[in-house]
Design an enzyme around this catalytic site. Structure first.
Site, PDB file in Angstrom:
ATOM      1  N   ARG A  47       0.810  -1.213   0.000  1.00 25.90           N
ATOM      2  CA  ARG A  47       0.000   0.000   0.000  1.00 25.90           C
ATOM      3  C   ARG A  47       0.844   1.265   0.000  1.00 25.90           C
ATOM      4  O   ARG A  47       0.572   2.221  -0.732  1.00 25.90           O
ATOM      5  CB  ARG A  47      -0.935   0.022   1.229  1.00 25.90           C
ATOM      6  N   CYS A  81      -4.926  -3.177   8.607  1.00 27.49           N
ATOM      7  CA  CYS A  81      -3.790  -2.487   7.992  1.00 27.49           C
ATOM      8  C   CYS A  81      -4.165  -1.016   7.961  1.00 27.49           C
ATOM      9  O   CYS A  81      -5.164  -0.636   7.328  1.00 27.49           O
ATOM     10  CB  CYS A  81      -3.527  -2.997   6.579  1.00 27.49           C
ATOM     11  N   THR A  83      -2.574   1.685   6.629  1.00 29.40           N
ATOM     12  CA  THR A  83      -2.371   2.344   5.340  1.00 29.40           C
ATOM     13  C   THR A  83      -3.460   1.978   4.345  1.00 29.40           C
ATOM     14  O   THR A  83      -3.870   2.802   3.516  1.00 29.40           O
ATOM     15  CB  THR A  83      -0.990   1.982   4.757  1.00 29.40           C
ATOM     16  N   THR A 125       3.464   4.192   8.576  1.00 27.75           N
ATOM     17  CA  THR A 125       4.204   4.082   7.315  1.00 27.75           C
ATOM     18  C   THR A 125       4.239   5.435   6.610  1.00 27.75           C
ATOM     19  O   THR A 125       3.403   6.317   6.866  1.00 27.75           O
ATOM     20  CB  THR A 125       3.547   3.070   6.366  1.00 27.75           C
ATOM     21  N   LYS A 164       8.117  -7.150   9.340  1.00 28.61           N
ATOM     22  CA  LYS A 164       7.524  -7.937   8.265  1.00 28.61           C
ATOM     23  C   LYS A 164       8.428  -9.104   7.852  1.00 28.61           C
ATOM     24  O   LYS A 164       7.944 -10.157   7.417  1.00 28.61           O
ATOM     25  CB  LYS A 164       7.238  -7.053   7.048  1.00 28.61           C
ATOM     26  N   CYS A 194       0.656   1.436  12.586  1.00 31.35           N
ATOM     27  CA  CYS A 194       0.917   0.389  11.594  1.00 31.35           C
ATOM     28  C   CYS A 194       0.782  -0.927  12.335  1.00 31.35           C
ATOM     29  O   CYS A 194       1.273  -1.054  13.465  1.00 31.35           O
ATOM     30  CB  CYS A 194       2.316   0.516  10.987  1.00 31.35           C
TER      31      CYS A 194
END
Length: 232
Positions: A47, A81, A83, A125, A164, A194
């Site tokens: 994203r 999520c 974003t 982010t 991640k 995030c």
């Protein structure tokens, strides 16, 4: 009530909200838990890269996921999520399921639970900052979002992408030194904006110092499930 989770952004964050819902549900047997369907579509394009002009459009896969969840019976859909909520309006056009908005739920919760707080430091982010997702919604509630400078945003991005990839190479001291720069006069609440950041906060033992929108969203899902059950 059937709850659908549009997951895979990333897979560990999907697991985190599912686990939170289970842990916080006041159930004494299997049948008292929420019926949950998860589409952990890890093929949804990044994203942030799209928002920042350097990636594939994630909307096709997100819409596909929403339609799948609806077809499987989801009454409500959540998107773990932050974003991804930049694309919220595009997603809701394609499903009759009610899609909860994590950032709006967070702002509403904080307005009620922290009436004396107006300012919040957001860690998120680069895509979330650029899109103004938190700033715009929090402004509707009379709340102010403080964002790190560009160099520090890159540091937060490094933290996120490390998580991640399964790496937790940030210490509690590094985290504390980072946020102190944005609190010259007094401490202000920190939003983990995030879904990878709560995983990092757990690992380094600073979760209690921060606001986790994932936890707020999980609690809201449980509330809705109870309200739906009470109406029967």
């Amino acid at each position: 009530m059937i709850l659908g989770i549009m997951g895979g952004m990333g897979p560990a964050a999907t697991c985190d909200i599912y686990n939170k819902i289970i842990q916080m549900t006041p159930a004494s047997c299997d049948q008292e838990h929420i019926h949950i369907i998860i589409d952990s579509n890890s093929q949804i394009p990044d994203r942030t890269r799209y928002i920042c002009g350097d990636g594939e459009d994630p909307r096709i896969e997100m819409i596909r996921s929403a339609i799948k969840l609806e077809m499987m019976g989801a009454d409500f859909i959540i998107i773990p999520c932050n974003t991804a909520h930049y694309f919220y309006d595009d997603i809701v056009k394609y499903t009759k399921s009610k899609v909860l908005h994590m950032i709006r739920e967070t702002a509403s919760f904080l307005k009620k639970s922290k009436p004396s707080e107006d300012n919040y430091l957001l860690l998120a982010t680069a895509g979330t900052y650029k899109a103004g997702i938190y700033k715009n919604i929090f402004r509707e509630f009379g709340l102010n979002i403080i964002e790190p400078d560009e160099d520090d945003i890159r540091i937060v991005m490094d933290w996120i992408y490390s998580v991640k990839s399964g790496k937790f190479d940030v210490t509690a001291e590094e985290f504390q030194n980072f946020v102190k720069k944005y609190m010259p006069e007094k401490e202000i609440p920190i939003i983990l904006g995030c879904t990878e950041l709560p995983l990092l906060a757990d690992k380094i033992g600073i979760r209690s110092q921060c606001i986790d929108p994932v936890t707020i969203l999980a609690k809201r899902c449980i509330e809705i499930a109870k309200e739906t059950s009470d109406k029967k």
